[in-house]
Design a protein around this motif. Structure first.
Motif, PDB file in Angstrom:
ATOM      1  N   GLY A   1       0.853  -1.287   0.070  1.00 48.60           N
ATOM      2  CA  GLY A   1       0.061   0.081  -0.069  1.00 48.60           C
ATOM      3  C   GLY A   1       1.019   1.411   0.046  1.00 48.60           C
ATOM      4  N   PRO A   2       0.461   2.489  -0.572  1.00 52.62           N
ATOM      5  CA  PRO A   2       1.269   3.668  -0.335  1.00 52.62           C
ATOM      6  C   PRO A   2       1.389   4.184   0.898  1.00 52.62           C
ATOM      7  CG  PRO A   2      -1.141   3.868  -1.373  1.00 52.62           C
ATOM      8  CD  PRO A   2      -1.155   2.474  -0.914  1.00 52.62           C
ATOM      9  N   ASN A   3       2.144   5.155   0.863  1.00 60.19           N
ATOM     10  CA  ASN A   3       2.585   5.730   2.150  1.00 60.19           C
ATOM     11  C   ASN A   3       1.140   6.222   2.911  1.00 60.19           C
ATOM     12  OD1 ASN A   3       4.981   7.431   0.666  1.00 60.19           O
ATOM     13  ND2 ASN A   3       5.453   5.989   1.934  1.00 60.19           N
ATOM     14  N   GLY A   4       1.108   5.778   4.209  1.00 57.24           N
ATOM     15  CA  GLY A   4       0.047   6.125   5.104  1.00 57.24           C
ATOM     16  C   GLY A   4      -1.132   5.348   4.858  1.00 57.24           C
ATOM     17  N   SER A   5      -0.938   4.215   4.590  1.00 55.48           N
ATOM     18  CA  SER A   5      -2.074   3.237   4.125  1.00 55.48           C
ATOM     19  C   SER A   5      -2.548   2.344   5.380  1.00 55.48           C
ATOM     20  CB  SER A   5      -2.120   2.496   3.012  1.00 55.48           C
ATOM     21  OG  SER A   5      -0.666   1.702   2.897  1.00 55.48           O
ATOM     22  N   GLY A   6      -1.594   2.300   6.491  1.00 53.48           N
ATOM     23  CA  GLY A   6      -1.887   1.481   7.616  1.00 53.48           C
ATOM     24  C   GLY A   6      -1.158   0.171   7.723  1.00 53.48           C
TER      25      GLY A   6
ATOM     26  N   SER B   1       5.925  -5.629   4.574  1.00 53.15           N
ATOM     27  CA  SER B   1       5.212  -4.359   4.205  1.00 53.15           C
ATOM     28  C   SER B   1       6.250  -4.034   3.377  1.00 53.15           C
ATOM     29  CB  SER B   1       4.679  -3.588   5.351  1.00 53.15           C
ATOM     30  OG  SER B   1       5.855  -2.650   5.742  1.00 53.15           O
ATOM     31  N   THR B   2       5.606  -3.246   2.129  1.00 53.65           N
ATOM     32  CA  THR B   2       6.442  -2.641   1.228  1.00 53.65           C
ATOM     33  C   THR B   2       5.502  -2.002   0.291  1.00 53.65           C
ATOM     34  OG1 THR B   2       8.294  -2.868  -0.440  1.00 53.65           O
ATOM     35  CG2 THR B   2       6.635  -4.443  -0.644  1.00 53.65           C
ATOM     36  N   HIS B   3       6.054  -0.927  -0.477  1.00 53.99           N
ATOM     37  CA  HIS B   3       5.555  -0.032  -1.653  1.00 53.99           C
ATOM     38  C   HIS B   3       6.326  -0.278  -2.704  1.00 53.99           C
ATOM     39  CE1 HIS B   3       7.857   3.101  -0.235  1.00 53.99           C
ATOM     40  NE2 HIS B   3       7.136   2.971   0.965  1.00 53.99           N
ATOM     41  N   LEU B   4       7.417  -1.261  -2.435  1.00 53.70           N
ATOM     42  CA  LEU B   4       8.470  -1.440  -3.833  1.00 53.70           C
ATOM     43  C   LEU B   4       7.997  -3.180  -4.201  1.00 53.70           C
ATOM     44  CD1 LEU B   4      11.564  -0.497  -1.946  1.00 53.70           C
ATOM     45  CD2 LEU B   4      10.488   0.680  -3.794  1.00 53.70           C
ATOM     46  N   VAL B   5       6.796  -3.181  -4.875  1.00 54.90           N
ATOM     47  CA  VAL B   5       6.177  -4.064  -5.127  1.00 54.90           C
ATOM     48  C   VAL B   5       6.828  -5.111  -5.967  1.00 54.90           C
ATOM     49  CG1 VAL B   5       3.937  -5.353  -6.015  1.00 54.90           C
ATOM     50  CG2 VAL B   5       4.056  -3.252  -4.600  1.00 54.90           C
ATOM     51  N   THR B   6       7.452  -4.454  -7.262  1.00 58.57           N
ATOM     52  CA  THR B   6       8.227  -5.213  -8.288  1.00 58.57           C
ATOM     53  C   THR B   6       9.346  -6.144  -7.589  1.00 58.57           C
ATOM     54  OG1 THR B   6       8.040  -3.246  -9.561  1.00 58.57           O
ATOM     55  CG2 THR B   6       9.142  -5.181 -10.439  1.00 58.57           C
ATOM     56  N   GLU B   7       9.954  -5.242  -6.686  1.00 55.82           N
ATOM     57  CA  GLU B   7      11.155  -5.855  -5.929  1.00 55.82           C
ATOM     58  C   GLU B   7      10.925  -7.425  -5.128  1.00 55.82           C
ATOM     59  OE1 GLU B   7      14.422  -5.428  -6.072  1.00 55.82           O
ATOM     60  OE2 GLU B   7      14.368  -3.440  -7.100  1.00 55.82           O
ATOM     61  N   ILE B   8       9.302  -7.219  -4.739  1.00 58.19           N
ATOM     62  CA  ILE B   8       9.411  -8.251  -3.473  1.00 58.19           C
ATOM     63  C   ILE B   8       8.152  -9.543  -4.072  1.00 58.19           C
ATOM     64  CG2 ILE B   8       7.328  -7.413  -2.353  1.00 58.19           C
ATOM     65  CD1 ILE B   8       9.771  -7.992  -0.125  1.00 58.19           C
ATOM     66  N   GLU B   9       7.541  -8.984  -5.156  1.00 51.59           N
ATOM     67  CA  GLU B   9       6.372 -10.040  -5.439  1.00 51.59           C
ATOM     68  C   GLU B   9       6.653 -11.326  -5.745  1.00 51.59           C
ATOM     69  OE1 GLU B   9       4.869  -8.077  -9.624  1.00 51.59           O
ATOM     70  OE2 GLU B   9       4.103 -10.209  -9.331  1.00 51.59           O
ATOM     71  N   GLN B  10       8.210 -11.483  -6.337  1.00 52.79           N
ATOM     72  CA  GLN B  10       8.170 -12.999  -6.683  1.00 52.79           C
ATOM     73  C   GLN B  10       8.501 -13.857  -5.447  1.00 52.79           C
ATOM     74  OE1 GLN B  10      10.931 -10.883  -7.291  1.00 52.79           O
ATOM     75  NE2 GLN B  10      12.812 -11.886  -7.268  1.00 52.79           N
TER      76      GLN B  10
ATOM     77  N   ASP C   1       1.406  -4.159 -11.656  1.00 54.07           N
ATOM     78  CA  ASP C   1       0.805  -3.762 -12.471  1.00 54.07           C
ATOM     79  C   ASP C   1      -0.697  -3.536 -11.985  1.00 54.07           C
ATOM     80  OD1 ASP C   1       2.656  -2.968 -14.533  1.00 54.07           O
ATOM     81  OD2 ASP C   1       2.307  -5.022 -15.601  1.00 54.07           O
ATOM     82  N   ILE C   2      -1.160  -4.738 -11.048  1.00 58.95           N
ATOM     83  CA  ILE C   2      -2.342  -4.675 -10.189  1.00 58.95           C
ATOM     84  C   ILE C   2      -2.230  -3.326  -9.285  1.00 58.95           C
ATOM     85  CG2 ILE C   2      -4.138  -5.795  -8.926  1.00 58.95           C
ATOM     86  CD1 ILE C   2      -2.979  -8.534 -10.209  1.00 58.95           C
ATOM     87  N   TYR C   3      -1.097  -3.344  -8.473  1.00 61.84           N
ATOM     88  CA  TYR C   3      -0.916  -2.522  -7.681  1.00 61.84           C
ATOM     89  C   TYR C   3      -1.016  -1.016  -8.336  1.00 61.84           C
ATOM     90  CZ  TYR C   3       1.374   0.451  -3.982  1.00 61.84           C
ATOM     91  OH  TYR C   3       1.886   1.464  -3.060  1.00 61.84           O
ATOM     92  N   ARG C   4      -0.456  -0.845  -9.234  1.00 62.55           N
ATOM     93  CA  ARG C   4      -0.605   0.407 -10.073  1.00 62.55           C
ATOM     94  C   ARG C   4      -2.033   0.752 -10.485  1.00 62.55           C
ATOM     95  NH1 ARG C   4       4.235   2.825 -11.151  1.00 62.55           N
ATOM     96  NH2 ARG C   4       5.904   1.506 -11.068  1.00 62.55           N
ATOM     97  N   GLU C   5      -2.788  -0.020 -10.755  1.00 62.83           N
ATOM     98  CA  GLU C   5      -4.126  -0.151 -11.312  1.00 62.83           C
ATOM     99  C   GLU C   5      -4.946   0.322  -9.986  1.00 62.83           C
ATOM    100  OE1 GLU C   5      -5.476  -2.993 -14.404  1.00 62.83           O
ATOM    101  OE2 GLU C   5      -6.653  -3.459 -12.606  1.00 62.83           O
ATOM    102  N   VAL C   6      -4.721  -0.404  -9.019  1.00 59.08           N
ATOM    103  CA  VAL C   6      -5.592  -0.218  -7.876  1.00 59.08           C
ATOM    104  C   VAL C   6      -5.146   1.083  -6.961  1.00 59.08           C
ATOM    105  CG1 VAL C   6      -5.936  -0.939  -5.493  1.00 59.08           C
ATOM    106  CG2 VAL C   6      -5.827  -2.764  -7.301  1.00 59.08           C
ATOM    107  N   PHE C   7      -4.110   1.622  -7.049  1.00 60.51           N
ATOM    108  CA  PHE C   7      -3.803   2.785  -6.544  1.00 60.51           C
ATOM    109  C   PHE C   7      -3.513   4.061  -7.545  1.00 60.51           C
ATOM    110  CE2 PHE C   7      -2.503  -0.491  -3.229  1.00 60.51           C
ATOM    111  CZ  PHE C   7      -3.489  -0.002  -2.423  1.00 60.51           C
ATOM    112  N   ALA C   8      -4.075   3.864  -8.354  1.00 64.49           N
ATOM    113  CA  ALA C   8      -3.770   4.807  -9.561  1.00 64.49           C
ATOM    114  C   ALA C   8      -4.205   6.459  -9.020  1.00 64.49           C
ATOM    115  CB  ALA C   8      -4.662   4.654 -10.915  1.00 64.49           C
ATOM    116  N   HIS C   9      -5.126   6.392  -8.395  1.00 62.60           N
ATOM    117  CA  HIS C   9      -5.382   7.720  -7.650  1.00 62.60           C
ATOM    118  C   HIS C   9      -5.248   7.881  -6.529  1.00 62.60           C
ATOM    119  CE1 HIS C   9      -7.491   7.831 -11.649  1.00 62.60           C
ATOM    120  NE2 HIS C   9      -8.132   6.762 -11.547  1.00 62.60           N
ATOM    121  N   ALA C  10      -4.458   6.995  -5.872  1.00 64.21           N
ATOM    122  CA  ALA C  10      -3.986   7.417  -4.315  1.00 64.21           C
ATOM    123  C   ALA C  10      -3.211   8.526  -4.243  1.00 64.21           C
ATOM    124  CB  ALA C  10      -3.482   6.061  -3.991  1.00 64.21           C
TER     125      ALA C  10
END
Ligand SMILES: Nc1ncnc2c1ncn2[C@@H]1O[C@H](COP(=O)(O)OP(=O)(O)OP(=O)(O)O)[C@@H](O)[C@H]1O
Length: 233
Positions: free
Chosen positions: A37-42, A183-192, A224-233
């Protein structure tokens, strides 16, 4: 599969600020969860409630079958984002400190990890680089044979070599009887390395499921799902 953490309708407010809202999820043993999740998402708030460092405002949570307490703390290894190792210590002193603090600390594993992470036991913590400090923090945390292991932003501020080393280490050392939460917002790095992903937006679960299923259903990477979900965050 045994459930190691059960969160039911967890809410957390700091004064009037809502940090976590209606968070309901079961965390199972043998899986690596990514709280994305982005900064401040909990994300940190959730980890601190699990670690018994914060109390929820309402809702229920059990960790290894009990409400968070002194007893559950001994089963949870939590690595916060802050530097928590005294600078005046040598690397070997920080290991001895952990050994004294935690009954589940595995000295052999710690020494193996220090070697793998290329850390000098005689170097002072204050003289370690940012990446070396991060390697030390993670090594100490995962040297505990804890049922719940949580790493808050384990890859932040690290060069690609350190990131790879830390990921290899996480996979290699993961114990199937435990649960790991990253926890992270560096998704590419960790998703595998993730089995399950939880997208957290403004304290709420926006999307959750098996990483493999989500990739298959949507024909996209978790990034890519993350980018889509949080496009407007
Ligand atoms: N001690 C506190 N007092 C007041 N508000 C807080 C406190 N801790 C967190 N918050 C607020 O709660 C919300 C969630 O914060 P939290 O640190 O859990 O998010 P996060 O997803 O870990 O963020 P980041 O990725 O930036 O570390 C934020 O709006 C934050 O400002």
């Amino acid at each position: 599969m045994s459930i190691l953490i059960n969160c039911i309708n967890l809410n957390k407010k700091y004064m009037s600020k809502v940090a976590l809202e209606e968070f309901t999820l079961k965390f199972e043993a043998g899986k690596i969860y990514g709280i994305l999740g982005p900064n401040g998402s909990g994300k940190t708030t959730l980890m601190k409630i699990i670690a018994d460092l914060h109390k929820q405002s309402s809702g229920e949570i059990t960790v290894c079958g009990n409400k968070p307490s002194h007893e559950t703390r001994s089963k949870v290894a939590y690595m916060p984002t802050e530097n928590f190792i005294y600078g005046w210590m040598k690397v070997k002193d920080s290991i001895a400190f952990y050994k004294d603090m935690y009954a589940d600390f595995d000295m052999e594993k710690a020494l193996d990890l220090m070697n793998f992470m290329e850390l000098d036991l005689n170097q002072k913590v204050s003289s370690l680089s940012t990446g070396q400090r991060a390697r030390l923090k993670i090594s100490l945390t995962i040297s505990r044979r804890a049922e719940v292991v949580m790493l808050d932003e384990p890859l932040n501020g690290l060069d690609p070599i350190s990131r790879t080393k830390i990921k290899e280490c996480i996979i290699e050392q993961f114990d199937e009887n435990s649960v790991m939460i990253l926890s992270t917002h560096l998704v590419t790095e960790i998703e595998q390395i993730l089995d399950e992903v939880v997208f957290l937006g403004k304290g709420r679960i926006v999307l959750q499921g098996r990483a493999e299923d989500l990739r298959f259903e949507r024909g996209k990477s978790v990034e890519d799902i993350y980018r889509e979900v949080f496009a407007h965050a």
